[in-house]
Design a protein around this motif. Sequence first.
Motif, PDB file in Angstrom:
ATOM      1  N   GLY A   9       0.832  -1.189   0.000  1.00  0.00           N
ATOM      2  CA  GLY A   9       0.000   0.000   0.000  1.00  0.00           C
ATOM      3  C   GLY A   9       0.872   1.247   0.000  1.00  0.00           C
ATOM      4  N   VAL A  10       0.570   2.168  -0.883  1.00  0.00           N
ATOM      5  CA  VAL A  10       1.317   3.420  -0.953  1.00  0.00           C
ATOM      6  C   VAL A  10       0.337   4.585  -0.987  1.00  0.00           C
ATOM      7  CG1 VAL A  10       3.268   2.374  -2.157  1.00  0.00           C
ATOM      8  CG2 VAL A  10       1.466   3.420  -3.477  1.00  0.00           C
ATOM      9  N   ARG A  11       0.806   5.724  -0.568  1.00  0.00           N
ATOM     10  CA  ARG A  11       0.007   6.955  -0.650  1.00  0.00           C
ATOM     11  C   ARG A  11       0.600   7.823  -1.737  1.00  0.00           C
ATOM     12  NH1 ARG A  11      -3.853   7.481   2.873  1.00  0.00           N
ATOM     13  NH2 ARG A  11      -3.725   6.425   4.862  1.00  0.00           N
ATOM     14  N   ASP A  12      -0.279   8.342  -2.598  1.00  0.00           N
ATOM     15  CA  ASP A  12       0.215   9.242  -3.638  1.00  0.00           C
ATOM     16  C   ASP A  12       0.301  10.650  -3.067  1.00  0.00           C
ATOM     17  OD1 ASP A  12      -2.396  10.218  -3.644  1.00  0.00           O
ATOM     18  OD2 ASP A  12      -2.925   9.238  -5.518  1.00  0.00           O
ATOM     19  N   ARG A  13       0.675  11.594  -3.890  1.00  0.00           N
ATOM     20  CA  ARG A  13       0.851  12.976  -3.410  1.00  0.00           C
ATOM     21  C   ARG A  13      -0.447  13.589  -2.916  1.00  0.00           C
ATOM     22  NH1 ARG A  13       5.037  15.615  -7.750  1.00  0.00           N
ATOM     23  NH2 ARG A  13       6.834  14.436  -7.031  1.00  0.00           N
ATOM     24  N   ASP A  14      -1.573  13.099  -3.420  1.00  0.00           N
ATOM     25  CA  ASP A  14      -2.873  13.616  -2.999  1.00  0.00           C
ATOM     26  C   ASP A  14      -3.361  12.961  -1.709  1.00  0.00           C
ATOM     27  OD1 ASP A  14      -2.941  15.217  -5.276  1.00  0.00           O
ATOM     28  OD2 ASP A  14      -3.923  13.648  -6.465  1.00  0.00           O
ATOM     29  N   GLY A  15      -2.574  12.021  -1.171  1.00  0.00           N
ATOM     30  CA  GLY A  15      -2.934  11.362   0.068  1.00  0.00           C
ATOM     31  C   GLY A  15      -3.820  10.150  -0.104  1.00  0.00           C
ATOM     32  N   ARG A  16      -4.128   9.797  -1.343  1.00  0.00           N
ATOM     33  CA  ARG A  16      -4.951   8.606  -1.590  1.00  0.00           C
ATOM     34  C   ARG A  16      -4.093   7.359  -1.444  1.00  0.00           C
ATOM     35  NH1 ARG A  16      -7.036  10.581  -7.270  1.00  0.00           N
ATOM     36  NH2 ARG A  16      -4.864  10.078  -7.512  1.00  0.00           N
ATOM     37  N   GLU A  17      -4.654   6.365  -0.777  1.00  0.00           N
ATOM     38  CA  GLU A  17      -3.921   5.111  -0.650  1.00  0.00           C
ATOM     39  C   GLU A  17      -4.252   4.214  -1.829  1.00  0.00           C
ATOM     40  OE1 GLU A  17      -3.076   1.392   2.328  1.00  0.00           O
ATOM     41  OE2 GLU A  17      -3.883   3.241   3.130  1.00  0.00           O
ATOM     42  N   ARG A  18      -3.211   3.641  -2.387  1.00  0.00           N
ATOM     43  CA  ARG A  18      -3.360   2.727  -3.510  1.00  0.00           C
ATOM     44  C   ARG A  18      -2.528   1.488  -3.215  1.00  0.00           C
ATOM     45  NH1 ARG A  18      -2.152   6.332  -8.689  1.00  0.00           N
ATOM     46  NH2 ARG A  18      -2.736   4.410  -9.714  1.00  0.00           N
ATOM     47  N   ARG A  19      -2.952   0.367  -3.741  1.00  0.00           N
ATOM     48  CA  ARG A  19      -2.233  -0.891  -3.545  1.00  0.00           C
ATOM     49  C   ARG A  19      -1.698  -1.366  -4.888  1.00  0.00           C
ATOM     50  NH1 ARG A  19      -2.289  -2.297   1.293  1.00  0.00           N
ATOM     51  NH2 ARG A  19      -1.653  -4.451   1.042  1.00  0.00           N
ATOM     52  N   PHE A  20      -0.455  -1.809  -4.871  1.00  0.00           N
ATOM     53  CA  PHE A  20       0.186  -2.306  -6.076  1.00  0.00           C
ATOM     54  C   PHE A  20       0.815  -3.657  -5.795  1.00  0.00           C
ATOM     55  CE2 PHE A  20       0.428   2.336  -6.498  1.00  0.00           C
ATOM     56  CZ  PHE A  20      -0.137   2.509  -7.759  1.00  0.00           C
ATOM     57  N   SER A  21       0.816  -4.515  -6.800  1.00  0.00           N
ATOM     58  CA  SER A  21       1.485  -5.809  -6.666  1.00  0.00           C
ATOM     59  C   SER A  21       2.991  -5.584  -6.605  1.00  0.00           C
ATOM     60  CB  SER A  21       1.139  -6.713  -7.852  1.00  0.00           C
ATOM     61  OG  SER A  21       1.772  -6.242  -9.030  1.00  0.00           O
TER      62      SER A  21
END
Length: 100
Positions: A57-69
């Motif tokens: 799980g990572v947070r982008d610059r906008d603070g949204r959490e996204r999950r990547f393989s």
Amino acid sequence: MYSDVLTMCWSIKEVNKNLSDREPLMDYTVRYLKNACSRLGEMLIQIDAQSPGEEIGVRDRDGRERRFSLKEIAKMLLDAKKVVEFNLIDNIESWARSKA
């Protein structure tokens, strides 16, 4: 393997932190960072082969959490803009620390 990932993350962060202090060696340092990120990506692919479906799980610059393989993260490590945009090294380090 997770301890190797943690060591590589630490190394990348230390070299990056000291980048401004090493102007005469800047080309070497940038080359080291690229190679280290590439090697870190290879480690993640090895872990993915052993534990398929693992995500970070990572947070982008906008603070949204996204999950990547792990495979997606490994590809992102080859793009300096993605490394910075998603703060990949810190996120990979946190993930590896939770697994170690």
